[in-house]
Design a protein around this motif. Structure first.
Motif, PDB file in Angstrom:
ATOM      1  N   UNK A  78       0.846  -1.194   0.000  1.00 61.00           N
ATOM      2  CA  UNK A  78       0.000   0.000   0.000  1.00 61.00           C
ATOM      3  C   UNK A  78       0.876   1.237   0.000  1.00 61.00           C
ATOM      4  N   UNK A  79       0.456   2.205  -0.789  1.00 62.79           N
ATOM      5  CA  UNK A  79       1.157   3.464  -0.984  1.00 62.79           C
ATOM      6  C   UNK A  79       0.126   4.574  -0.765  1.00 62.79           C
ATOM      7  N   UNK A  80       0.450   5.575   0.055  1.00 60.87           N
ATOM      8  CA  UNK A  80      -0.545   6.632   0.240  1.00 60.87           C
ATOM      9  C   UNK A  80       0.077   7.992   0.541  1.00 60.87           C
ATOM     10  N   UNK A  81      -0.715   9.025   0.221  1.00 59.27           N
ATOM     11  CA  UNK A  81      -0.312  10.416   0.408  1.00 59.27           C
ATOM     12  C   UNK A  81      -1.527  11.221   0.883  1.00 59.27           C
ATOM     13  N   UNK A  82      -1.259  12.441   1.332  1.00 60.60           N
ATOM     14  CA  UNK A  82      -2.352  13.363   1.651  1.00 60.60           C
ATOM     15  C   UNK A  82      -3.079  13.753   0.365  1.00 60.60           C
ATOM     16  N   UNK A  83      -4.322  14.162   0.516  1.00 61.25           N
ATOM     17  CA  UNK A  83      -5.161  14.564  -0.611  1.00 61.25           C
ATOM     18  C   UNK A  83      -5.078  16.084  -0.794  1.00 61.25           C
ATOM     19  N   UNK A  84      -5.178  16.539  -2.041  1.00 56.30           N
ATOM     20  CA  UNK A  84      -5.172  17.979  -2.324  1.00 56.30           C
ATOM     21  C   UNK A  84      -6.599  18.498  -2.474  1.00 56.30           C
ATOM     22  N   UNK A  85      -6.840  19.678  -1.886  1.00 55.91           N
ATOM     23  CA  UNK A  85      -8.131  20.348  -2.004  1.00 55.91           C
ATOM     24  C   UNK A  85      -7.946  21.751  -2.585  1.00 55.91           C
ATOM     25  N   UNK A  86      -8.996  22.241  -3.226  1.00 60.68           N
ATOM     26  CA  UNK A  86      -9.079  23.636  -3.626  1.00 60.68           C
ATOM     27  C   UNK A  86      -9.904  24.367  -2.580  1.00 60.68           C
ATOM     28  N   UNK A  87      -9.390  25.521  -2.111  1.00 66.82           N
ATOM     29  CA  UNK A  87     -10.141  26.326  -1.154  1.00 66.82           C
ATOM     30  C   UNK A  87     -10.702  27.551  -1.874  1.00 66.82           C
ATOM     31  N   UNK A  88     -12.025  27.620  -1.930  1.00 65.42           N
ATOM     32  CA  UNK A  88     -12.706  28.738  -2.577  1.00 65.42           C
ATOM     33  C   UNK A  88     -12.596  29.992  -1.711  1.00 65.42           C
ATOM     34  N   UNK A 140       8.005   9.224   4.693  1.00 65.03           N
ATOM     35  CA  UNK A 140       8.929  10.278   4.302  1.00 65.03           C
ATOM     36  C   UNK A 140       8.203  11.610   4.432  1.00 65.03           C
ATOM     37  N   UNK A 141       8.908  12.632   4.925  1.00 68.81           N
ATOM     38  CA  UNK A 141       8.286  13.918   5.163  1.00 68.81           C
ATOM     39  C   UNK A 141       7.482  13.917   6.445  1.00 68.81           C
ATOM     40  N   UNK A 142       6.922  15.072   6.779  1.00 66.98           N
ATOM     41  CA  UNK A 142       6.129  15.191   8.004  1.00 66.98           C
ATOM     42  C   UNK A 142       5.128  16.328   7.868  1.00 66.98           C
ATOM     43  N   UNK A 143       3.866  16.106   8.270  1.00 67.56           N
ATOM     44  CA  UNK A 143       2.882  17.186   8.208  1.00 67.56           C
ATOM     45  C   UNK A 143       3.176  18.331   9.174  1.00 67.56           C
ATOM     46  N   UNK A 144       4.125  18.125  10.087  1.00 63.06           N
ATOM     47  CA  UNK A 144       4.483  19.189  11.031  1.00 63.06           C
ATOM     48  C   UNK A 144       5.553  20.124  10.476  1.00 63.06           C
ATOM     49  N   UNK A 145       6.146  19.813   9.321  1.00 63.12           N
ATOM     50  CA  UNK A 145       7.105  20.726   8.699  1.00 63.12           C
ATOM     51  C   UNK A 145       6.365  21.991   8.272  1.00 63.12           C
ATOM     52  N   UNK A 146       6.816  23.142   8.773  1.00 58.41           N
ATOM     53  CA  UNK A 146       6.052  24.366   8.533  1.00 58.41           C
ATOM     54  C   UNK A 146       6.907  25.561   8.105  1.00 58.41           C
ATOM     55  N   UNK A 147       8.111  25.295   7.618  1.00 52.77           N
ATOM     56  CA  UNK A 147       8.958  26.370   7.106  1.00 52.77           C
ATOM     57  C   UNK A 147       9.516  25.989   5.747  1.00 52.77           C
ATOM     58  N   UNK A 260      -4.478  18.103   5.531  1.00 51.62           N
ATOM     59  CA  UNK A 260      -4.278  18.387   6.952  1.00 51.62           C
ATOM     60  C   UNK A 260      -4.183  19.895   7.203  1.00 51.62           C
ATOM     61  N   UNK A 261      -4.565  20.705   6.197  1.00 47.00           N
ATOM     62  CA  UNK A 261      -4.649  22.150   6.369  1.00 47.00           C
ATOM     63  C   UNK A 261      -3.443  22.935   5.911  1.00 47.00           C
ATOM     64  N   UNK A 262      -2.512  22.323   5.205  1.00 44.54           N
ATOM     65  CA  UNK A 262      -1.268  22.960   4.776  1.00 44.54           C
ATOM     66  C   UNK A 262      -1.467  23.663   3.438  1.00 44.54           C
ATOM     67  N   UNK A 263      -1.432  25.002   3.425  1.00 52.20           N
ATOM     68  CA  UNK A 263      -1.609  25.740   2.173  1.00 52.20           C
ATOM     69  C   UNK A 263      -0.285  26.185   1.555  1.00 52.20           C
ATOM     70  N   UNK A 264       0.818  25.712   2.099  1.00 51.90           N
ATOM     71  CA  UNK A 264       2.140  25.981   1.541  1.00 51.90           C
ATOM     72  C   UNK A 264       2.735  24.748   0.871  1.00 51.90           C
ATOM     73  N   UNK A 265       2.401  23.569   1.385  1.00 48.93           N
ATOM     74  CA  UNK A 265       2.970  22.332   0.863  1.00 48.93           C
ATOM     75  C   UNK A 265       4.232  21.903   1.583  1.00 48.93           C
ATOM     76  N   UNK A 266       4.640  22.666   2.590  1.00 45.90           N
ATOM     77  CA  UNK A 266       5.887  22.354   3.297  1.00 45.90           C
ATOM     78  C   UNK A 266       5.849  20.959   3.937  1.00 45.90           C
ATOM     79  N   UNK A 267       4.681  20.546   4.378  1.00 49.21           N
ATOM     80  CA  UNK A 267       4.561  19.292   5.124  1.00 49.21           C
ATOM     81  C   UNK A 267       4.135  18.098   4.290  1.00 49.21           C
ATOM     82  N   UNK A 268       4.298  18.179   2.967  1.00 50.01           N
ATOM     83  CA  UNK A 268       3.918  17.045   2.133  1.00 50.01           C
ATOM     84  C   UNK A 268       4.656  15.788   2.597  1.00 50.01           C
ATOM     85  N   UNK A 269       3.961  14.651   2.594  1.00 50.92           N
ATOM     86  CA  UNK A 269       4.527  13.420   3.151  1.00 50.92           C
ATOM     87  C   UNK A 269       3.872  12.217   2.492  1.00 50.92           C
ATOM     88  N   UNK A 270       4.455  11.049   2.703  1.00 53.94           N
ATOM     89  CA  UNK A 270       3.919   9.830   2.102  1.00 53.94           C
ATOM     90  C   UNK A 270       4.276   8.635   2.973  1.00 53.94           C
TER      91      UNK A 270
END
Length: 331
Positions: A78-88, A140-147, A260-270
């Protein structure tokens, strides 16, 4: 000088490089690695691979499940990542659809492109590659990365603003800040040096070490602490952001957000959970095939796109993830 027997001297390891598609097996809030047993998990994931996927997974995953959404029928990983959303601009959210990679057969339902390489994107090298073991997992990566500096510190985690589906550069450490003509690709590369002992670690990363400077380039030698060279696993996910072009904010700010609420992409992970049957992955790594040449029993068994798309995991979390939502699932 020590001379080797001629037969040994002429033997050069011949290793495969795999590139294949996997359609989506599930989109739901489950994470059996980081949040095992928790239903639902904190944020939404897109998952591909074997249909045994659930909140708690242990043991030999290759012996579980009855089908897989991946090209190779022996791959129940199994392979998985966070999902991308568009925010209006009105504050509502809509899930961004997934497209198939241009290198894959037509008709794949969402999903991602998966790679197992040991040299780079164009060649398969000549070193011995050891396949993962039953029970192996990593993130790999972490949703807590914020810089931004933190994001740059993960060389294998990048975004690509697509001019067409074949675009690969430049790779960005954060979301593109302009409309992308053909969508956005997220790239996730895992480390390939194993400590040779642990199938997992408390942070799901310390049992592996990365020696690559950037994605799809030859990695440096494995360190003494992590001496076993394994395949470098990578995911490419293509998001069809173009359908939202007419709804971009007038100030030009990025309207996309990860689940997970990241609008920068810094915390992309898999996340990766090994599940190849028997010695199938090792047989592939010991062959000399490249990409599609590894299919149809040479040496791996493969299946049709229709069979891939038919496979699905049980939906354990019942919630609305489609249409316009007033909040992100779990947020």
């Amino acid at each position: 000088m020590k001379w080797l027997p001629l037969a040994v001297a002429l033997i050069t390891p011949a290793q495969a490089a795999l590139r294949f598609g996997c359609s989506t097996v599930s989109i739901q809030r489950l994470d059996p690695i980081v949040e095992p047993g928790r239903t639902p998990s904190s944020h939404l994931h897109q998952i591909v691979g074997g249909n045994a996927f659930n909140a708690t997974m242990a043991g030999d995953i290759g012996e579980e499940g009855t089908c897989t959404t991946c090209t190779f029928t022996e791959d129940f990983s199994n392979y998985w990542t966070a999902v991308m959303f568009f925010k209006h601009t009105n504050g509502s959210y809509k899930r961004v659809p997934i497209m198939q990679n241009t290198a894959l057969p037509n008709g794949i339902n969402g999903g991602m492109t998966v790679y197992y390489t040991q040299q780079d994107f164009n060649s398969n090298g000549n070193q011995k590659i050891t396949a993962f073991k039953p029970g192996f997992r990593m993130t790999v990566g972490s949703p807590t990365t914020n810089t931004l500096d933190g994001a740059k510190g993960h060389p294998g985690l990048r975004f690509v603003c697509l001019s067409d589906k074949g675009t690969r550069f430049p790779e960005l450490p954060d979301f593109p800040t302009k409309k992308c003509k053909a969508g956005i690709m997220t790239v996730h590369h895992f480390p390939s040096c194993w400590d040779g002992k642990n199938l997992d670690s408390p942070d799901h990363q310390s049992h592996m070490a990365n020696t690559a400077k950037e994605a799809f380039t030859p990695a440096g030698p494995c360190p003494a602490s992590h001496p076993v060279r394994m395949p470098q696993v990578a995911y490419e996910t293509l998001w069809d952001t173009t359908q939202f072009d007419s709804m971009w904010p007038k100030d030009g700010s990025n309207p996309f957000v990860l689940s997970y609420g990241d609008n920068k992409g810094y915390g992309t992970h898999a996340d990766y959970l090994f599940g190849w049957k028997g010695d199938s992955l090792q047989r592939a790594m010991d062959s000399s095939c490249m990409f599609q040449a590894c299919e149809n029993g040479k040496p791996l068994k493969s299946q049709s796109v229709a069979a891939m798309n038919k496979c699905a995991a049980k939906q354990a979390v019942k919630e609305n993830i489609d249409g316009w939502l007033d909040r992100l699932p779990g947020m």
